[in-house]
Write a protein that holds these residues in place. Sequence first.
Motif, PDB file in Angstrom:
ATOM      1  N   ARG A  24       0.836  -1.204   0.000  1.00 12.49           N
ATOM      2  CA  ARG A  24       0.000   0.000   0.000  1.00 12.49           C
ATOM      3  C   ARG A  24       0.878   1.264   0.000  1.00 12.49           C
ATOM      4  NH1 ARG A  24      -4.665   0.232   4.279  1.00 12.49           N
ATOM      5  NH2 ARG A  24      -4.936   2.129   3.053  1.00 12.49           N
ATOM      6  N   ARG A  25       1.925   1.172   0.870  1.00  5.02           N
ATOM      7  CA  ARG A  25       2.797   2.372   0.916  1.00  5.02           C
ATOM      8  C   ARG A  25       3.496   2.597  -0.434  1.00  5.02           C
ATOM      9  NH1 ARG A  25       3.959   0.464   6.231  1.00  5.02           N
ATOM     10  NH2 ARG A  25       5.834  -0.595   5.458  1.00  5.02           N
ATOM     11  N   HIS A  26       3.911   1.482  -1.065  1.00  2.48           N
ATOM     12  CA  HIS A  26       4.599   1.606  -2.362  1.00  2.48           C
ATOM     13  C   HIS A  26       3.659   2.159  -3.423  1.00  2.48           C
ATOM     14  CE1 HIS A  26       7.442   0.707  -5.527  1.00  2.48           C
ATOM     15  NE2 HIS A  26       6.455   0.072  -6.212  1.00  2.48           N
ATOM     16  N   SER A  27       2.408   1.689  -3.379  1.00  2.00           N
ATOM     17  CA  SER A  27       1.411   2.191  -4.350  1.00  2.00           C
ATOM     18  C   SER A  27       1.190   3.680  -4.162  1.00  2.00           C
ATOM     19  CB  SER A  27       0.091   1.410  -4.193  1.00  2.00           C
ATOM     20  OG  SER A  27       0.294   0.056  -4.492  1.00  2.00           O
ATOM     21  N   ALA A  28       1.092   4.048  -2.916  1.00  2.00           N
ATOM     22  CA  ALA A  28       0.885   5.480  -2.630  1.00  2.00           C
ATOM     23  C   ALA A  28       2.090   6.305  -3.111  1.00  2.00           C
ATOM     24  CB  ALA A  28       0.636   5.666  -1.125  1.00  2.00           C
ATOM     25  N   GLY A  31       2.165   6.624  -6.890  1.00  2.00           N
ATOM     26  CA  GLY A  31       1.195   7.631  -7.346  1.00  2.00           C
ATOM     27  C   GLY A  31       1.742   9.046  -7.184  1.00  2.00           C
ATOM     28  N   ASP A  32       2.355   9.249  -6.019  1.00  2.35           N
ATOM     29  CA  ASP A  32       2.950  10.587  -5.784  1.00  2.35           C
ATOM     30  C   ASP A  32       4.044  10.887  -6.802  1.00  2.35           C
ATOM     31  OD1 ASP A  32       1.253  10.940  -3.698  1.00  2.35           O
ATOM     32  OD2 ASP A  32       2.710  10.349  -2.151  1.00  2.35           O
ATOM     33  N   ARG A  33       4.852   9.856  -7.097  1.00  3.10           N
ATOM     34  CA  ARG A  33       5.927  10.072  -8.067  1.00  3.10           C
ATOM     35  C   ARG A  33       5.375  10.429  -9.444  1.00  3.10           C
ATOM     36  NH1 ARG A  33      10.958   7.840  -7.299  1.00  3.10           N
ATOM     37  NH2 ARG A  33      11.329   8.720  -9.375  1.00  3.10           N
ATOM     38  N   LEU A  34       4.305   9.749  -9.807  1.00  2.81           N
ATOM     39  CA  LEU A  34       3.710  10.055 -11.107  1.00  2.81           C
ATOM     40  C   LEU A  34       3.174  11.475 -11.153  1.00  2.81           C
ATOM     41  CD1 LEU A  34       1.841   6.691 -11.845  1.00  2.81           C
ATOM     42  CD2 LEU A  34       3.857   7.590 -13.020  1.00  2.81           C
TER      43      LEU A  34
END
Length: 414
Positions: A24-28, A31-34
Amino acid sequence: MEYFVIGMSAVVLLFLTYRWQEGRRHSAYSGDRLKQTALLERRLAELEGQVARLALERDEALRTIESQRMAQEELDELTRQNYILHEINRAINTTVDEGEIVTIILQAMVTLTGAESASIILFDGEDVRIVSHCGFAEGEPESLSEAFRESIAWQVLTTGQPFIHGDPGEYRRYRPSLANYVASIPLTFIKEVIGCINIHSMGPRYLLTPSKAEILQILAGQAALALKNASMYHQLKQQNEYFARQAVTDGLTGLYNHRYFQQCLQELMKERPVTLLLFDIDHFKGFNDTYGHPCGDEILRQIAHILRSQLGPQEVAARYGGEEFAVILPDADLRRGIERAEQIRQAVANFCFRNPDRTLCLNITVSIGVSEKLAGWDKSRLIEAADRALYRAKEQGRNRVCADLDREMSVEAG
């Protein structure tokens, strides 16, 4: 065993929970990086747009600066040209000497256009002459021969239309010669073409630009006015000198007339010693009666020729009247006057006088009276004394020199 399974299950459960949370943290984070990447890309695009606009603005500013620089250079050049034209106009209008005027014009042509060789040609009907030139090699410019009538300058002189060469590549090869013309501009004064100014070759770094051609035509206008003024001034001066000479000259003999003789004698007697000779032609009436008045006039003219050949620069000869002549000798005493009178008498006696058709050789003699100014005498007293001496010479047989004051000074013909 059960505790072991329970423990392992708990461990697996904890591990799975941790991985799930990490996912979940990696997904978040992804998303922020994108989002950040997209934001940076938009910002980069904006910056690139700003850079492009700044580059355009910079190029425009550089073009403006260059345009302003060129405009300033053009303004400076026009200012310089106007100043030169003003100085030229001032210079050529402070002189009426043709040579000075053409020298100024030629120097201006070189300065304003970069000409290597130039000429000024003046034109008066069929009379064409080079009045000045610069930059020509030894022996140049060529004389104005019949071939000149085929030249560009002749076309300009006869048509009044300027010639401006349009091909720098061709005229850069020109050398100083009247056969080569970078430009030929007519000198026009009130529709009258009085000459032309010509550029025959230019320095390798120079071009005859439209602005220089325009300057050349302005210069031609100034030159035409100055040269015409100089010509008219000298013509008027010559006319005035002619009329002044006519006012004091005897029309038949070309000697001074009676009026000028009286004025000159009076002025000279104010401050200087003066000796006066009066003489007339012996038996002149007989020559007129025998050979006619045209022959008598020719004798008078030949007497005048003898006087001009005998007298010095300070001595004044005049036709006193009829066949009588007078000679004023400034700074001469009576003895010197007698010597000069005898020289004149002998020159006349030895001269072969011709009739108008040159068929006769006549012998002519003169009688001369000499008088010297004494203290307190005016010109009337001096003339009377010379006239008395002349009368004595005639009484004593003519063809002789006599002095006044009853001095025994008479010189008979040898």
